[in-house]
Design a protein around this motif. Structure first.
Motif, PDB file in Angstrom:
ATOM      1  N   THR A  89      65.246  52.868  -3.005  1.00  0.00           N
ATOM      2  CA  THR A  89      64.931  53.142  -4.454  1.00  0.00           C
ATOM      3  C   THR A  89      65.853  54.227  -4.843  1.00  0.00           C
ATOM      4  OG1 THR A  89      63.006  53.842  -5.860  1.00  0.00           O
ATOM      5  CG2 THR A  89      63.160  54.796  -3.319  1.00  0.00           C
ATOM      6  N   THR A  90      65.636  55.000  -6.037  1.00  0.00           N
ATOM      7  CA  THR A  90      66.372  55.755  -6.608  1.00  0.00           C
ATOM      8  C   THR A  90      65.549  57.231  -6.586  1.00  0.00           C
ATOM      9  OG1 THR A  90      65.765  55.542  -8.726  1.00  0.00           O
ATOM     10  CG2 THR A  90      67.666  54.316  -7.759  1.00  0.00           C
ATOM     11  N   LEU A  91      66.015  58.425  -6.824  1.00  0.00           N
ATOM     12  CA  LEU A  91      65.556  59.613  -6.949  1.00  0.00           C
ATOM     13  C   LEU A  91      65.232  60.045  -8.407  1.00  0.00           C
ATOM     14  CD1 LEU A  91      68.493  61.555  -5.093  1.00  0.00           C
ATOM     15  CD2 LEU A  91      65.783  61.963  -4.771  1.00  0.00           C
ATOM     16  N   LYS A  92      64.303  58.996  -9.073  1.00  0.00           N
ATOM     17  CA  LYS A  92      63.825  58.790 -10.131  1.00  0.00           C
ATOM     18  C   LYS A  92      62.510  58.441 -10.221  1.00  0.00           C
ATOM     19  CE  LYS A  92      67.922  60.050 -11.726  1.00  0.00           C
ATOM     20  NZ  LYS A  92      67.925  61.428 -12.281  1.00  0.00           N
ATOM     21  N   THR A  93      61.470  59.116 -11.170  1.00  0.00           N
ATOM     22  CA  THR A  93      59.978  58.639 -11.164  1.00  0.00           C
ATOM     23  C   THR A  93      59.671  57.287 -11.844  1.00  0.00           C
ATOM     24  OG1 THR A  93      59.978  59.846 -13.418  1.00  0.00           O
ATOM     25  CG2 THR A  93      59.289  61.276 -11.531  1.00  0.00           C
ATOM     26  N   ASN A  94      60.966  56.913 -12.234  1.00  0.00           N
ATOM     27  CA  ASN A  94      60.644  55.270 -12.970  1.00  0.00           C
ATOM     28  C   ASN A  94      60.684  54.454 -11.845  1.00  0.00           C
ATOM     29  OD1 ASN A  94      63.523  55.559 -12.537  1.00  0.00           O
ATOM     30  ND2 ASN A  94      64.045  54.968 -14.590  1.00  0.00           N
ATOM     31  N   SER A  95      60.797  54.651 -10.581  1.00  0.00           N
ATOM     32  CA  SER A  95      60.867  54.004  -9.517  1.00  0.00           C
ATOM     33  C   SER A  95      59.486  53.863  -8.611  1.00  0.00           C
ATOM     34  CB  SER A  95      61.783  54.297  -8.608  1.00  0.00           C
ATOM     35  OG  SER A  95      63.416  54.298  -8.933  1.00  0.00           O
ATOM     36  N   ASP A  96      58.649  54.957  -9.127  1.00  0.00           N
ATOM     37  CA  ASP A  96      57.409  55.143  -8.528  1.00  0.00           C
ATOM     38  C   ASP A  96      56.456  53.877  -8.590  1.00  0.00           C
ATOM     39  OD1 ASP A  96      58.236  57.583  -8.195  1.00  0.00           O
ATOM     40  OD2 ASP A  96      56.807  58.500  -9.451  1.00  0.00           O
ATOM     41  N   ALA A  97      56.313  53.080  -9.546  1.00  0.00           N
ATOM     42  CA  ALA A  97      55.395  51.976  -9.647  1.00  0.00           C
ATOM     43  C   ALA A  97      56.004  51.071  -8.568  1.00  0.00           C
ATOM     44  CB  ALA A  97      55.241  51.391 -11.104  1.00  0.00           C
ATOM     45  N   LYS A  98      57.202  50.681  -8.734  1.00  0.00           N
ATOM     46  CA  LYS A  98      57.860  49.661  -7.767  1.00  0.00           C
ATOM     47  C   LYS A  98      57.676  50.134  -6.319  1.00  0.00           C
ATOM     48  CE  LYS A  98      59.833  46.928  -9.048  1.00  0.00           C
ATOM     49  NZ  LYS A  98      59.693  45.415  -9.457  1.00  0.00           N
ATOM     50  N   THR A  99      57.722  51.528  -5.955  1.00  0.00           N
ATOM     51  CA  THR A  99      57.565  51.798  -4.534  1.00  0.00           C
ATOM     52  C   THR A  99      56.062  51.589  -4.132  1.00  0.00           C
ATOM     53  OG1 THR A  99      59.094  53.580  -5.060  1.00  0.00           O
ATOM     54  CG2 THR A  99      57.672  53.823  -3.057  1.00  0.00           C
ATOM     55  N   ASN A 100      55.345  51.799  -4.903  1.00  0.00           N
ATOM     56  CA  ASN A 100      53.750  51.599  -4.849  1.00  0.00           C
ATOM     57  C   ASN A 100      53.391  50.239  -4.328  1.00  0.00           C
ATOM     58  OD1 ASN A 100      50.845  52.889  -4.613  1.00  0.00           O
ATOM     59  ND2 ASN A 100      50.556  51.518  -6.328  1.00  0.00           N
ATOM     60  N   MET A 101      53.925  49.381  -5.199  1.00  0.00           N
ATOM     61  CA  MET A 101      53.738  47.809  -5.098  1.00  0.00           C
ATOM     62  C   MET A 101      54.189  47.327  -3.813  1.00  0.00           C
ATOM     63  SD  MET A 101      55.388  44.574  -5.062  1.00  0.00           S
ATOM     64  CE  MET A 101      56.706  44.632  -6.394  1.00  0.00           C
ATOM     65  N   VAL A 102      55.608  47.801  -3.356  1.00  0.00           N
ATOM     66  CA  VAL A 102      56.230  47.453  -2.290  1.00  0.00           C
ATOM     67  C   VAL A 102      55.319  48.170  -0.980  1.00  0.00           C
ATOM     68  CG1 VAL A 102      58.369  47.804  -0.471  1.00  0.00           C
ATOM     69  CG2 VAL A 102      58.677  47.350  -3.182  1.00  0.00           C
ATOM     70  N   LEU A 103      55.069  49.122  -1.128  1.00  0.00           N
ATOM     71  CA  LEU A 103      54.544  49.893   0.208  1.00  0.00           C
ATOM     72  C   LEU A 103      53.024  49.197   0.312  1.00  0.00           C
ATOM     73  CD1 LEU A 103      54.910  53.844  -0.307  1.00  0.00           C
ATOM     74  CD2 LEU A 103      56.220  52.130   1.324  1.00  0.00           C
ATOM     75  N   ASN A 104      52.298  48.840  -0.618  1.00  0.00           N
ATOM     76  CA  ASN A 104      51.026  48.199  -0.609  1.00  0.00           C
ATOM     77  C   ASN A 104      51.277  46.517   0.027  1.00  0.00           C
ATOM     78  OD1 ASN A 104      49.733  50.349  -1.154  1.00  0.00           O
ATOM     79  ND2 ASN A 104      49.602  49.873  -3.304  1.00  0.00           N
ATOM     80  N   THR A 105      52.422  46.003  -0.400  1.00  0.00           N
ATOM     81  CA  THR A 105      52.724  44.820   0.230  1.00  0.00           C
ATOM     82  C   THR A 105      53.067  45.020   1.619  1.00  0.00           C
ATOM     83  OG1 THR A 105      53.506  43.909  -2.138  1.00  0.00           O
ATOM     84  CG2 THR A 105      54.113  42.617  -0.196  1.00  0.00           C
ATOM     85  N   VAL A 106      53.955  45.714   1.951  1.00  0.00           N
ATOM     86  CA  VAL A 106      54.304  46.107   3.105  1.00  0.00           C
ATOM     87  C   VAL A 106      53.052  46.304   4.159  1.00  0.00           C
ATOM     88  CG1 VAL A 106      55.599  47.732   4.940  1.00  0.00           C
ATOM     89  CG2 VAL A 106      56.790  46.918   2.809  1.00  0.00           C
ATOM     90  N   ALA A 107      52.036  46.998   3.689  1.00  0.00           N
ATOM     91  CA  ALA A 107      50.826  47.405   4.407  1.00  0.00           C
ATOM     92  C   ALA A 107      50.216  46.158   5.047  1.00  0.00           C
ATOM     93  CB  ALA A 107      49.846  48.176   3.554  1.00  0.00           C
ATOM     94  N   ARG A 108      50.229  45.098   4.284  1.00  0.00           N
ATOM     95  CA  ARG A 108      49.588  43.960   4.750  1.00  0.00           C
ATOM     96  C   ARG A 108      50.481  43.165   6.043  1.00  0.00           C
ATOM     97  NH1 ARG A 108      48.753  43.081  -0.869  1.00  0.00           N
ATOM     98  NH2 ARG A 108      50.517  41.522  -0.827  1.00  0.00           N
ATOM     99  N   HIS A 109      51.694  43.629   6.194  1.00  0.00           N
ATOM    100  CA  HIS A 109      52.507  43.004   7.220  1.00  0.00           C
ATOM    101  C   HIS A 109      52.715  43.987   8.381  1.00  0.00           C
ATOM    102  CE1 HIS A 109      53.011  39.234   4.792  1.00  0.00           C
ATOM    103  NE2 HIS A 109      53.026  40.222   3.831  1.00  0.00           N
ATOM    104  N   ASN A 110      52.207  45.120   8.183  1.00  0.00           N
ATOM    105  CA  ASN A 110      52.348  45.999   9.268  1.00  0.00           C
ATOM    106  C   ASN A 110      54.013  46.311   9.879  1.00  0.00           C
ATOM    107  OD1 ASN A 110      51.010  47.913  10.810  1.00  0.00           O
ATOM    108  ND2 ASN A 110      51.065  46.705  12.688  1.00  0.00           N
ATOM    109  N   CYS A 111      54.585  46.308   8.645  1.00  0.00           N
ATOM    110  CA  CYS A 111      56.203  46.205   8.967  1.00  0.00           C
ATOM    111  C   CYS A 111      56.800  47.723   8.931  1.00  0.00           C
ATOM    112  CB  CYS A 111      57.153  45.314   7.846  1.00  0.00           C
ATOM    113  SG  CYS A 111      58.771  45.346   8.170  1.00  0.00           S
ATOM    114  N   PRO A 112      57.444  48.205   9.962  1.00  0.00           N
ATOM    115  CA  PRO A 112      58.109  49.383   9.769  1.00  0.00           C
ATOM    116  C   PRO A 112      59.015  49.747   8.700  1.00  0.00           C
ATOM    117  CG  PRO A 112      58.319  48.542  12.037  1.00  0.00           C
ATOM    118  CD  PRO A 112      57.634  47.563  11.334  1.00  0.00           C
ATOM    119  N   ILE A 113      59.101  50.733   7.965  1.00  0.00           N
ATOM    120  CA  ILE A 113      60.089  50.849   6.823  1.00  0.00           C
ATOM    121  C   ILE A 113      60.642  52.165   6.765  1.00  0.00           C
ATOM    122  CG2 ILE A 113      57.889  51.748   5.501  1.00  0.00           C
ATOM    123  CD1 ILE A 113      59.169  50.122   2.956  1.00  0.00           C
ATOM    124  N   ILE A 114      61.943  52.050   6.192  1.00  0.00           N
ATOM    125  CA  ILE A 114      62.659  53.296   5.849  1.00  0.00           C
ATOM    126  C   ILE A 114      62.795  53.354   4.320  1.00  0.00           C
ATOM    127  CG2 ILE A 114      64.785  54.462   6.005  1.00  0.00           C
ATOM    128  CD1 ILE A 114      65.287  53.369   8.989  1.00  0.00           C
TER     129      ILE A 114
END
Length: 812
Positions: free
Chosen positions: A179-204
């Motif tokens: 992602t980027t050092l910008k707040t306009n990436s926040d919504a995308k970050t939230n969506m990705v994290l919640n999708t990752v949560a369903r798959h229990n996948c380690p993430i950087i």
């Protein structure tokens, strides 16, 4: 004992006796298949991110050379896998089975673009299945295969993005989200994290573009301080995410661009880029995750052989025992019938999205009055089909996952992933026609004539008819536009479904082979044991062997380190330097001068478009909003007001400030009877993401005719670094048409610390350069007046901003 060692020893035990070699031939085949797969298997690291977040630049830095396209425009749907090898080659595998090999001087970015770029392989018309790059400069653990996925900025195709993630995540071991050092990436970050949560996948989570940070315009915050604020914001998003085990997450801030600049010429990435820390974290996470992969394999082996031993011991106890049925009986039929049902549902969705169906229900009914309403219904139908396709595919993937678990097949050994394509939306097309408009004639006699006309029923007395131009619906071209849109949508989703079906069929085939092996093994073991001594001996040996297999059935075998973020290594290079009063005075004077230039160019732009005095500033990045306000408005927003700006917006004198804007916030703060100059700060480097944000504001419905809309380019340094200025100019010039606000056109502005970029750009929009000679004159005049602001490649950048084709139309 690890899984491969177990396979080797178990095979030796079974093959030690002729009778068991024949009786357990299916088990031997089962072991051989797993041994072959697991020996060549690598840890799969999937790299995802918004287009132009620097995802491809980071991968190029890892490769040590620029092989992947870093253009602002998204690439096509093909996934690219990268591994370490002494041979530098590229393998393009097509669905037909054909393989094209690129090596030596033929392995270049331009040659790869023929298969990965949307312009050169639109909708994957070349039917590329896989792309594999092998390079000696691969800078991470050789046990890793790095998978570059398509960008996550599908404008108005949010469900499509989720589908891509839902299909990709089960097939990878570790996710790198750029992602980027910008707040306009926040919504995308939230969506990705919640999708990752369903798959229990380690993430950087990689917050890229560290190089684009700039100190606050008022000089009160350093780049490092602002970087820390972005880091804290990310941590708040992580804490609110659905990921329960936060130890699965690591974060780091980097500059992939600075890393690539050095890695690309054979040098080490600079310490300030944090690239080396990223590589260290990724390799560390791989080390932590390998036990998880090993444990999955061990569980599969343990379950298989404990069941075998248990059944055979029953046979050895006495008589032949025939079970009522094979324990996996009917699973293959369930897979087949479920797959058939899903396919029928998908086919139904495609019929709803056919041109014939849409034309029958909508196109023939279009009029001037209902065109926007019907167009909205067509778009809703496309979204509904997209959402249903996502739902059906996720549903069947869940079935595959459950069956794989019952068959003791690790899901990562099973699912095949393919990329997905994107589509764009239709527009209403109008044409200008001359129509007769009835207007009142001036004068007292005309007033009298109208009065008499009303009495005697002649509605034309006292009036005149004038021919005036008017935009009217071009029904033929609009229907054609809808037709093209629906065909494109239909083709896109057919490709999506075909890609998924192809992968699902491969998975089903593998499961059916597994079931057939189990069935054959079951039948063989229903035969009476003749050589009981040999079978008993083998079972005892296997029982001892299986006890040596390390299995953790309660946990997944993973011991991740605690949830951690990147260290603040840059602190070591920072020093506090006390400035003299004179130095402080010079710095303050320079800031005042640059603000004057910014404000002068803004004033010129406003006058040119007759912009209203009252202003509304809309932004999705707080730091960009603060800098824009200080540079262009001369207003410094206090720390106390910042939270309010983000949560609900504030009014300061004649200015309305809203961060993370919404229709609700805008309506609450603006006076409907007042006209506004509206400044919308956009990250033009991420065009798809920017469009999504603006689209939610429904500008055409929520602004008045007298309003003027200015699009303000932020993160201009990133565009310069990516050579994206020409594309940026074209994209932003289309925004007025895209969001149906052409009558509200203001100007395009640049929010950068160097005010010359905006000054030159505004001037060129008012008085475009018509020749190369005029362009050079503009640059020369600026250089003479502001020589102290010409550093690095400023002249070249200004040239890109004001350049046109000198034939009347701009090259943008």
């Amino acid at each position: 004992m690890i899984s491969l060692e177990f396979i080797s020893k178990a095979r030796q035990i079974i093959m030690s006796k002729e009778s068991t070699k024949n009786r357990y031939c299916e088990e031997l085949a089962w072991l051989n298949i797993r041994e072959k797969k697991w020996k060549s298997d690598k840890v799969r690291v999937g790299v995802i991110g918004v287009t132009s977040s620097g995802k491809s630049t980071l991968i190029n830095a890892i490769l040590g050379e620029e092989l992947l396209s870093t253009a602002v425009k998204p690439s096509s749907s093909q996934l690219v896998s990268c591994i370490k090898s002494k041979d530098r080659k590229g393998f393009i595998t097509f669905k037909s089975g054909e393989i094209v090999t690129l090596e030596g001087g033929y392995l270049t970015k331009d040659n790869l673009k023929k298969y990965t770029d949307e312009d050169e392989n639109a909708g994957n018309i070349k039917e590329v299945e896989d792309i594999l790059l092998t390079v000696p400069g691969f800078d991470i653990d050789e046990r890793i295969v790095l998978i570059d996925s398509a960008g996550l900025d599908a404008y108005k195709l949010e469900a499509h993005e989720k589908l891509s993630l839902e299909v990709l995540l089960p097939t990878i071991d570790i996710c790198v989200f750029v992602t980027t050092l910008k707040t306009n990436s926040d919504a995308k970050t939230n969506m990705v994290l919640n999708t990752v949560a369903r798959h229990n996948c380690p993430i950087i989570i990689v917050q890229n573009m560290l190089d684009s940070l700039e100190e606050s315009a008022d000089g009160t915050k350093t780049k490092h301080m602002i970087g820390n604020e972005h880091k804290k914001r990310l941590l708040r998003i992580i804490d609110k995410s659905d990921i329960k085990d936060k130890s699965l997450i690591k974060t780091i801030q980097i500059s992939a661009l600075n890393a690539m600049k050095n890695r690309g010429i054979g040098k080490h990435a600079p310490h300030s880029s944090h690239y080396n820390s990223f590589v260290k974290k990724l390799n560390s996470l791989v080390e932590e995750h390998i036990p998880h992969i090993e444990n999955q394999r061990s569980i599969s082996l343990y379950t298989k052989f404990i069941q075998l031993i248990s059944e055979e011991e029953i046979f050895l106890d006495g008589s032949l025992i025939v079970k009522d049925e094979f324990i996996y009986e009917g699973i293959d039929e369930k897979l087949s019938s479920s797959f058939k049902g899903i396919n029928e549902n998908l086919e139904f969705q495609m019929k709803k999205l056919s041109v014939e169906s849409v034309n029958k229900e909508y196109s023939k009914k279009i009029t001037d009055e209902n065109v926007n309403e019907l167009l909205g219904e067509i778009k809703k139908r496309v979204k509904s089909c997209e959402s249903n396709i996502l739902s059906y595919i996720i549903k069947y993937n869940k079935i595959l996952s459950e069956v794989a678990k019952s068959l003791n097949i690790p899901l990562r050994d099973l699912v095949k992933v393919n990329g997905f394509n994107e589509i764009s939306e239709p527009q209403v097309i109008t044409e200008i026609k001359m129509i007769q408009k009835k207007t009142e004639k001036a004068g007292a006699f005309s007033n009298f004539s109208r009065w008499i006309g009303d009495k005697i029923g002649n509605s034309n007395w006292g009036y005149k008819y004038e021919n005036v131009p008017r935009d009217v619906l071009d029904k033929t071209r609009t229907i054609n536009e809808i037709d093209v849109y629906v065909r494109r949508a239909h083709k896109t989703y057919m490709n999506t479904i075909s890609n998924w079906v192809y992968g699902a069929q491969k998975s089903i085939e593998q499961m059916n082979i597994e079931i057939e092996q189990q069935r054959n093994s079951y039948k063989l073991r229903q035969q009476k044991i003749v050589e009981t001594t040999e079978v008993s001996s083998v079972m005892k040996a296997l029982k001892i062997l299986i006890e040596e297999l390390v299995v953790d059935s309660k946990k997944d075998g993973t011991n991740y380190t605690l949830y951690e973020t990147d260290d603040t290594e840059e602190d070591k290079t920072l020093q506090n330097i006390e400035l003299s009063k004179y130095q402080k005075g010079v710095m303050e004077l320079s800031r005042i001068l640059m603000r004057k230039i910014h404000q002068s160019s803004l004033s010129k732009a406003e006058i040119n478009v007759n912009a209203p005095t009252k202003k509304m500033i809309l932004a999705w990045d707080m730091h960009c909003l603060l800098n824009f306000s200080w540079r262009f408005m001369g207003i410094k927003i206090s720390d106390e007001l910042m939270d309010k700006v983000e949560t609900q917006g504030v009014v300061i004198n004649n200015y309305i400030y809203i961060a993370d804007p919404s229709i609700k916030k805008i309506k609450k703060l603006r006076n409907e009877n007042e006209s506004l100059s509206i400044y919308i700060l956009v990250n033009a480097h991420q065009d798809g993401a920017a469009k999504k944000q603006i689209d939610k504001l429904k500008l055409s419905e929520n602004i008045s005719k007298e309003d003027r809309v200015f699009f303000v380019i932020q993160d201009f340094d990133s565009l310069i670094a990516a050579n994206g200025i020409s594309e940026m100019k074209y994209n932003l010039s289309e925004y007025y048409k895209e969001f149906v606000i052409e009558t509200n056109m203001g100007m395009l502005l640049i929010n950068d610390d160097n005010p010359l970029f905006n000054l030159a750009y505004v001037h060129n929009q008012i008085e475009p350069c018509q020749s190369l000679n005029e362009e050079q004159k503009v640059i020369q005049i600026l250089k003479e007046r502001f020589n102290y602001l010409f550093y690095d490649n400023v002249a070249e950048v200004i040239g890109d901003l004001i350049r046109s084709d000198y034939g009347g139309e701009k090259t943008i």
